[in-house]
Design a protein around this motif. Structure first.
Motif, short mmCIF file in Angstrom:
data_model
loop_
_atom_site.label_atom_id
_atom_site.label_comp_id
_atom_site.label_asym_id
_atom_site.label_seq_id
_atom_site.Cartn_x
_atom_site.Cartn_y
_atom_site.Cartn_z
N ASP A 80 0.90 -1.19 0.11
CA ASP A 80 -0.03 0.05 -0.05
C ASP A 80 0.97 1.32 -0.04
OD1 ASP A 80 -2.23 -1.64 0.14
OD2 ASP A 80 -2.32 -1.57 2.19
N VAL A 81 1.95 1.23 0.67
CA VAL A 81 2.89 2.24 0.90
C VAL A 81 3.51 2.44 -0.72
CG1 VAL A 81 5.08 3.26 1.76
CG2 VAL A 81 3.46 2.05 3.44
N VAL A 82 3.96 1.62 -1.24
CA VAL A 82 4.49 1.69 -2.38
C VAL A 82 3.47 2.31 -3.56
CG1 VAL A 82 5.92 0.76 -4.51
CG2 VAL A 82 6.34 0.28 -2.05
N ILE A 83 2.30 1.71 -3.44
CA ILE A 83 1.19 2.10 -4.38
C ILE A 83 0.73 3.46 -4.18
CG2 ILE A 83 -1.24 1.98 -4.72
CD1 ILE A 83 -0.13 -0.40 -5.97
N ARG A 84 0.90 4.28 -2.99
CA ARG A 84 0.26 5.49 -2.76
C ARG A 84 1.67 6.39 -3.36
NH1 ARG A 84 0.74 5.58 3.08
NH2 ARG A 84 -0.85 4.07 3.23
N ARG A 85 2.89 5.93 -3.14
CA ARG A 85 4.03 6.88 -3.73
C ARG A 85 3.85 6.68 -5.32
NH1 ARG A 85 8.36 4.20 -0.45
NH2 ARG A 85 8.94 3.11 -2.50
N ILE A 86 3.40 5.37 -5.74
CA ILE A 86 3.28 5.64 -7.32
C ILE A 86 2.29 6.43 -7.77
CG2 ILE A 86 2.67 4.23 -9.39
CD1 ILE A 86 3.92 1.62 -7.92
N ARG A 87 0.93 6.54 -6.95
CA ARG A 87 -0.27 7.25 -7.17
C ARG A 87 0.15 8.88 -7.23
NH1 ARG A 87 -4.87 4.03 -4.28
NH2 ARG A 87 -6.13 3.35 -6.09
N ALA A 88 0.89 9.17 -6.32
CA ALA A 88 1.41 10.56 -6.15
C ALA A 88 2.14 11.00 -7.49
CB ALA A 88 2.28 10.73 -4.99
N LYS A 89 2.77 10.05 -7.98
CA LYS A 89 3.39 10.53 -9.26
C LYS A 89 2.82 10.41 -10.61
CE LYS A 89 7.87 9.18 -6.99
NZ LYS A 89 8.92 8.34 -7.02
N GLY A 94 -10.90 -4.72 -0.10
CA GLY A 94 -10.58 -6.17 0.07
C GLY A 94 -9.99 -7.13 -0.63
N VAL A 95 -9.53 -6.76 -1.90
CA VAL A 95 -9.05 -7.55 -2.91
C VAL A 95 -7.59 -7.09 -3.18
CG1 VAL A 95 -9.12 -8.64 -5.00
CG2 VAL A 95 -11.04 -8.06 -3.73
N GLY A 96 -7.62 -6.19 -3.91
CA GLY A 96 -6.35 -5.45 -4.05
C GLY A 96 -6.20 -4.14 -5.13
N TYR A 97 -5.42 -4.39 -6.19
CA TYR A 97 -5.37 -3.17 -7.13
C TYR A 97 -5.42 -3.48 -8.51
CZ TYR A 97 -3.67 -0.69 -2.96
OH TYR A 97 -3.43 -0.20 -1.76
#
Ligand code: CA
Length: 225
Positions: free
Chosen positions: A191-200, A215-218
């Protein structure tokens, strides 16, 4: 992309681990054939790199047992031998390629790219989804023509989502492909890495490409809503 290396020479194993990790792969190392076989059967790797001369069970035997279980994972043999019949034997047993030691790391990378390209997943050098472009060879990404600076892990994760665009990937599946076996199974890191990717790649743009499936993923896809 997660790779298992079965290599008993500590120096070679370390060299492979370092080089492959630097190139964005998740790498597990084992030093004998039996451990190699049980890891390869237990974990869904994208590639096996298999030495031939191994203590206990040699690379031939590992590959034979592995293919008996109907496993299709690509395999590259590493061998100090350069006799033609050894190479032919490896290919007959179901190896995808072989590399003769000592080898240049760039040659190994080139062969990995060839194998990836003919793999079952969408494996081209360049992926385009809406105005997001990802170049898998040069490790560059752009959105709306602007270069996006990504760390190695961010790039690996984004590529994984993009290669399986439209497919929902669970946190566990993502973690297994991006981190090696020493990775703490706390999938919060995903989730942390996803958040960083989203920010970019998403936050600065009106059209979002990465979607959370609760409840599943991305999933990464272009939606028309
Ligand atoms: Ca060896």
């Amino acid at each position: 992309m997660r790779i298992l290396v079965v290599e008993d020479e500590i120096k070679t194993a370390r060299y492979l681990k370092r080089g492959l990790t630097e190139n964005g792969f998740a790498v597990d190392i084992v030093h004998n054939g039996r451990d190699g076989l049980s890891m390869a059967l237990g974990i869904d790797y994208d590639l096996l790199i298999l030495d031939i001369m191994l203590p206990g069970m040699d690379g031939w035997a590992v590959l034979t047992e592995f293919r008996k279980e109907k496993k299709q994972t690509p395999v590259i043999f590493l061998t100090a031998r350069d006799r033609v019949d050894d190479r032919v034997k490896g290919l007959h047993l179901g190896a995808d390629d072989y590399l003769i030691k000592p080898f240049a790391f760039s040659e190994l990378l080139a062969r990995i790219h060839v194998i990836r390209r003919r793999g079952p997943v969408q494996q081209q050098d360049r992926i385009v989804i809406a105005d997001l472009k990802i170049d898998l060879l040069s490790h560059r990404a752009t959105r709306a023509g602007e270069a996006v600076e990504l760390t190695q892990k961010e790039f690996s994760l984004l590529s994984l989502l993009a290669q399986r665009s439209g497919q929902v990937l669970s946190r566990t599946m993502i973690a297994e492909h991006i981190w090696d076996i020493n990775f703490d199974s706390n999938t919060h890191v995903v989730d942390v890495v996803i958040r960083r990717i989203r920010a970019k790649i998403d936050d600065p743009f009106p059209v979002k490409l990465i979607h959370t499936i609760r409840g599943v993923g991305y999933v990464l896809e272009q939606r028309n809503d």
